[in-house]
Design an enzyme around this catalytic site. Sequence first.
Site, PDB file in Angstrom:
ATOM      1  N   ASP A 175      45.894   7.344  49.585  1.00 51.79           N
ATOM      2  CA  ASP A 175      44.988   8.437  49.913  1.00 51.79           C
ATOM      3  C   ASP A 175      45.803   9.665  50.280  1.00 51.79           C
ATOM      4  O   ASP A 175      46.978   9.771  49.915  1.00 51.79           O
ATOM      5  CB  ASP A 175      44.075   8.010  51.077  1.00 51.79           C
ATOM      6  CG  ASP A 175      42.715   8.695  51.058  1.00 51.79           C
ATOM      7  OD1 ASP A 175      42.685   9.944  51.090  1.00 51.79           O
ATOM      8  OD2 ASP A 175      41.692   7.996  51.006  1.00 51.79           O
ATOM      9  N   HIS A 215      39.887  12.998  54.481  1.00 51.14           N
ATOM     10  CA  HIS A 215      39.410  11.877  53.675  1.00 51.14           C
ATOM     11  C   HIS A 215      40.075  10.573  54.103  1.00 51.14           C
ATOM     12  O   HIS A 215      39.403   9.552  54.328  1.00 51.14           O
ATOM     13  CB  HIS A 215      39.691  12.148  52.197  1.00 51.14           C
ATOM     14  CG  HIS A 215      39.055  11.177  51.255  1.00 51.14           C
ATOM     15  ND1 HIS A 215      39.722  10.065  50.777  1.00 51.14           N
ATOM     16  CD2 HIS A 215      37.816  11.134  50.702  1.00 51.14           C
ATOM     17  CE1 HIS A 215      38.932   9.396  49.960  1.00 51.14           C
ATOM     18  NE2 HIS A 215      37.766  10.021  49.891  1.00 51.14           N
ATOM     19  N   SER A 375      34.189   6.184  47.503  1.00 46.74           N
ATOM     20  CA  SER A 375      35.382   5.886  48.305  1.00 46.74           C
ATOM     21  C   SER A 375      34.982   5.116  49.555  1.00 46.74           C
ATOM     22  O   SER A 375      35.643   4.138  49.947  1.00 46.74           O
ATOM     23  CB  SER A 375      36.097   7.181  48.703  1.00 46.74           C
ATOM     24  OG  SER A 375      36.682   7.815  47.597  1.00 46.74           O
TER      25      SER A 375
END
Length: 667
Positions: A175, A215, A375
Amino acid sequence: MRRSSSWVGWTLLCLCASLAAGAPDPSGDDETVLDLIHEEPESGPEPAAELLRCNKAAWRIPGQYLVILRPGTHKSHVQRTISRLRAKAARRGSQLEILQTFSGAIRGFLLKMNSDILHLAMKLPHVHYIEEDSSIFAQSVPWNLQRLLQPNDAADAGSYSPPNDGGMAQVYLMDGGVQSFHREVEGRVLITDFNNVPEEDGIRVHRQTSQCDSHGTHIAGVVSGSESGVAPGASVNLVRVLNCQGKGTVSGALAGMEYIRTALLARPAAAAVVLLPFIGGFSRSLNAACRDMVSAGAVVIAAAGNFRDDACLYSPASEAEVITVGAVNVADQPMSLGAGGTNVGRCVDLFAPGDDIVSASSDCSSCFTSHSGTSQAAAHAAGVAAVILSTDPNVSSVQVLQMMLHYSIANTINFLSLPETHHLSTPNLVAALPPTTAANNTNGELLCRSVWSERSGVTGADKAVSRCRHGEEMMGCTSYAPDGVRSGETIIEKEGKMECVAHNGPGGKGVYAVARCCVISGARCRVRASPQPGRDAECVSLQHHLTGCTSQFVGESSSDSRPHHGDRKCCLGTKGVTSHAVCCHAPSLECHLLENISKDKEQVEVFCPSGWTLTDCSAVSRSSAILGPVAKGNSCLVRSATGVEEAAVIGVCCRIRKLQQLASPSH
């Protein structure tokens, strides 16, 4: 392990306990501090105030304190106490900040100060007690964690209690950044030294840490957050392949997976999960790297994508060895994101919560935020995999997949908005944890799933091919044609692996091959062909069981070979049909047939009973155009283009006999 409460809304829950009484003021300073403060004479020494701290250390807010005055104290003493404390702190070179005052039912104030001057506040007149500020949370489990529980385990809406905390698993998260000191994941996230990201687009990119970590922090919280995580004991190793805009490259992802593979070879993990919460266009090299990672022993989980499209058009979602996860909302319906939404189709293995998911925010070390996407759904699946692996670290990637499908909640998603092809091939399964009473109680159990091919071309010679994953046995094979024009199916062996091959019919508009792929310890399956069209295909060894039949038609026939058990285990031949028998041997395997005959209905169905697993699905009809039998879960469904006339649906149901069943006669 039982986790109570969550972190949405505001309702008081933190119970605080008295930890210490104040020590005597070492300075001996008890004079009037400022001439402008007119204190009434003290009648005598007052006991030092208590210091209270929340009994949940993770919820404390260090350096922020509520100073509460004694009941009955006049409201003017709030400001007087503040002024006295400011003066005492100033004499010692310390500063404090008053954040709020309370002059209603409770008299006091909220301030920020260093803990080294706490003793000064505790000795002030009129101070009843000092409480370290702490977080408060709503008394309900967030919908996404509640949804992962089995129905019998979800009765208590105020708790989330997985079978274990996933502590045996290491999750490699590919990520962007992760705020490793966030209270949700502190102590469980390792920021590796790998960093392969492209430059951000544009000339005015602000690389604020909170934005770069947004994120990744949220995903890490979903996997292993202490309050928001599916598997709060799992460790997370960040491998940075996305920049501050959430963008990476295929080459960077390949380098990241090579880094993980090298790390696992150098320091083998008891159980490894590789989480890929990103999507790109179809990439053969990226898919190959994922296959290599699975062959090295890792469980690889990927997001299906947020484009409201066929997941097979994207990587790594399209790789067959990857567990690909779509997203549903709180109503168990496909997630929508503006013009986009969850990808669907045959490359999706299952769905998980992915809409309005609350987890750790990178804005501060105690902040939470809500995000949506596949995700987040993939992160839920990674947490479920960590729980399964922590019960038995020796299970393989395909066994983890089969267990996840076995424990999933079936037939809650409404796929009517999808094209018919996706409606049929998209699994109607929402991820769930193993039941707490029997975690991973699938040892010795036959687990099967249906694997759809892509649709064939439209010429008479076109075929469609479906294959099982490494570690699975193909125990059945069927074909399906949306227009009913098909020439049946065959099973061939290629390079030691079986392939389910469906044949398009003359003038047909395409056909699908559907393999029935199973995990069973010690199993070995072989295919026996009929010596010529119209003859039976037979399992010749008494050690083998008939688990499926295939039928390739000549002419306009669309009736499958009929499975037969008894003195002969065979697929009964019919005129113009070449049959193949799937003959499997495994310790304690037993199989039997279920049949349902119906007239004048568009579909006929049979269900394998509890404890038995469907391995094959056949349709026998004299006159109607059979679209093809469809195996969905543990049921066998036959549909007709014209209405089923004298049609029979036949399911082969198998199981592994347990010790207590060995003494009873086989069906």
